[in-house]
Motif scaffolding. Structure first.
Motif, PDB file in Angstrom:
ATOM      1  N   SER A 241       0.827  -1.203   0.000  1.00  0.00           N
ATOM      2  CA  SER A 241       0.000   0.000   0.000  1.00  0.00           C
ATOM      3  C   SER A 241       0.867   1.262   0.000  1.00  0.00           C
ATOM      4  N   HIS A 242       0.523   2.199  -0.878  1.00  0.00           N
ATOM      5  CA  HIS A 242       1.302   3.439  -1.007  1.00  0.00           C
ATOM      6  C   HIS A 242       0.459   4.477  -1.731  1.00  0.00           C
ATOM      7  N   THR A 243       0.889   5.715  -1.702  1.00  0.00           N
ATOM      8  CA  THR A 243       0.334   6.708  -2.617  1.00  0.00           C
ATOM      9  C   THR A 243       1.452   7.078  -3.578  1.00  0.00           C
ATOM     10  N   ASP A 244       1.095   7.579  -4.766  1.00  0.00           N
ATOM     11  CA  ASP A 244       2.126   7.973  -5.731  1.00  0.00           C
ATOM     12  C   ASP A 244       2.538   9.414  -5.400  1.00  0.00           C
ATOM     13  N   PRO A 245       3.839   9.673  -5.322  1.00  0.00           N
ATOM     14  CA  PRO A 245       4.275  10.983  -4.826  1.00  0.00           C
ATOM     15  C   PRO A 245       4.081  12.153  -5.793  1.00  0.00           C
ATOM     16  N   ASP A 297      -4.401   5.603  -1.224  1.00  0.00           N
ATOM     17  CA  ASP A 297      -3.588   4.387  -1.095  1.00  0.00           C
ATOM     18  C   ASP A 297      -4.056   3.310  -2.057  1.00  0.00           C
ATOM     19  N   HIS A 298      -3.101   2.630  -2.621  1.00  0.00           N
ATOM     20  CA  HIS A 298      -3.411   1.491  -3.482  1.00  0.00           C
ATOM     21  C   HIS A 298      -2.301   0.460  -3.356  1.00  0.00           C
ATOM     22  N   ARG A 299      -2.566  -0.753  -3.822  1.00  0.00           N
ATOM     23  CA  ARG A 299      -1.603  -1.851  -3.690  1.00  0.00           C
ATOM     24  C   ARG A 299      -1.881  -2.883  -4.767  1.00  0.00           C
TER      25      ARG A 299
HETATM   26 NI    NI Z   1       1.159   3.557  -7.279  1.00  0.00          NI
END
Ligand code: NI
Ligand code: OGA
Length: 368
Positions: A241-245, A297-299
């Motif tokens: 899980s992360h967000t794109d910066p 957030d996505h993964r």
């Molecule tokens: Ni991404």
């Protein structure tokens, strides 16, 4: 390199650092492990129980939301039609932070060709790929687990990174098996990006060219991801899980599925649609819009369904990394004061690449 600062299991009775190094120095990525015929995943890939517990679909959120699909056909056929499309873009960007676009102008053969080409690079013989495995990101590089030495658990994915702009790439650097098709795909995505940035500007009540003025989209990095077959998909993750910066991400995925977006307390699948591109808002748009737009957030799940999954994320970032970005004055007021400090994009990215894996979100870095 710094030693790992977090461990995923206090009972670890193996030398994690040694295995991490061995994996890194193999220069064969996750694909190399699968080719070696492993039937259980190496311990460095086993994710902590709190992550594994979230991998199964939860009945409460199944089908709770759909990622909207926006049709870009004839967007300029009339001012009214354009306004209607702007409204749809604005609505998606300010809620789920994700949408799919169709009739974006890139022929489906070009999309399919780009996926096939990307798959071909990852499936080159190990000897051909080894020299491309690098830890410095410039030009063209193959990377598996960029944060291998900081993270508490590795993920099941290899990536070919191509930095197309702002420094133009020498085409000869791009592996021949994918060169023409990826250059063609990349060039065609630029028009889609330009249109989306305009629609997103308009959705905030700004002039059409505002994001262009801010140099948004001048830096272009294409990440060609390869998620190999995984023998134990319930123990690891394709990408956590992360967000794109950055500003905006355009994603092309094959038909395997596995991308999920956080929605309320659960995860929603981004279902593959052959002719569609997935669009998501990056942190920088959340910051400059003072959270009117959401970077969510996505993964990606790992899978044992046989085939590898291929996806291509194009990250559009500011050309002027030294510029300072914060909430735009036009979008803040006494009632809605700035929620972020102004930071240079360069500092923001530095933080992103060196972030420890903890429960804070990346945008917290510049939060007031
Ligand atoms: Ni991404
Ligand atoms: C990414 C990403 C999703 C995917 O590269 O940031 O979220 O489906 N990729 O590969």
């Amino acid at each position: 390199m710094a030693p790992p600062t977090v461990t995923n299991d206090s009972n670890q009775n193996y030398d994690r650092m040694k295995e991490v190094k061995q994996f890194d120095e193999s220069k064969a990525g996750v694909k190399g492990l699968v080719d070696a015929g492993i039937t259980t995943i190496p311990p460095i890939f086993v994710n902590p129980p709190e992550v594994l517990a979230t991998l199964k679909p939860s009945p409460s959120t199944a089908g709770a939301a759909e990622i909207p699909t926006i049709d870009l056909a004839g967007v300029d056929s009339s001012p009214d039609h354009r306004s209607a499309v702007v409204e749809q873009v604005k609505c998606a960007a300010s809620t789920v932070g994700f949408f799919q676009v169709i009739n974006h102008g890139i022929p489906v053969e070009v999309l399919d060709g780009a996926i096939t080409a990307m798959k071909a690079v990852h499936e080159l013989p190990a000897e051909a790929k080894a020299p491309m495995f690098k830890r410095e990101i410039e030009g063209v590089s193959l990377v598996s687990n960029m944060d291998l030495y900081h993270s508490n658990a590795a993920y099941w994915r290899d990536t070919l990174l191509i930095q197309f702009a702002p420094v133009p790439i020498d085409p000869a650097e791009i592996p021949e098996v994918c060169r023409d098709r990826l250059i063609d795909y990349n060039e065609r995505t630029l028009a889609v990006k330009d249109l989306l940035l305009e629609l997103l500007s308009e959705g905030l009540g700004l002039i059409r060219g505002k994001f262009k003025e801010l140099t948004f989209g001048e830096a272009v990095t294409l990440s060609g991801h390869y998620y190999p077959y995984c023998p134990q998909p319930d123990l690891t993750i394709g990408f956590r899980s992360h967000t794109d910066p950055g500003v905006l991400t355009l994603l092309l995925q094959d038909n395997m599925g596995g991308l999920q977006v956080k929605y309320k307390e659960g995860w929603v699948d981004v279902k593959p649609v052959r002719e569609a591109l997935v669009v998501n808002i990056g942190d920088l748009l959340q910051i400059i819009s003072n959270e009117k737009y959401k970077s969510v957030d996505h993964r990606v799940l790992a899978s044992n369904s046989g085939e590898a999954r291929v996806s291509m994320a194009t990250f559009f970032n500011p050309g002027a990394a030294e510029n300072v970005y914060g909430p735009l004055e036009e979008l803040t007021s006494a009632e809605d004061p700035p929620r972020y400090r102004r930071v240079t994009y360069k500092d923001y990215m530095h933080k992103f690449f060196n972030k420890q894996i903890d429960n804070t979100s990346q945008t917290d870095y510049s939060k007031i």
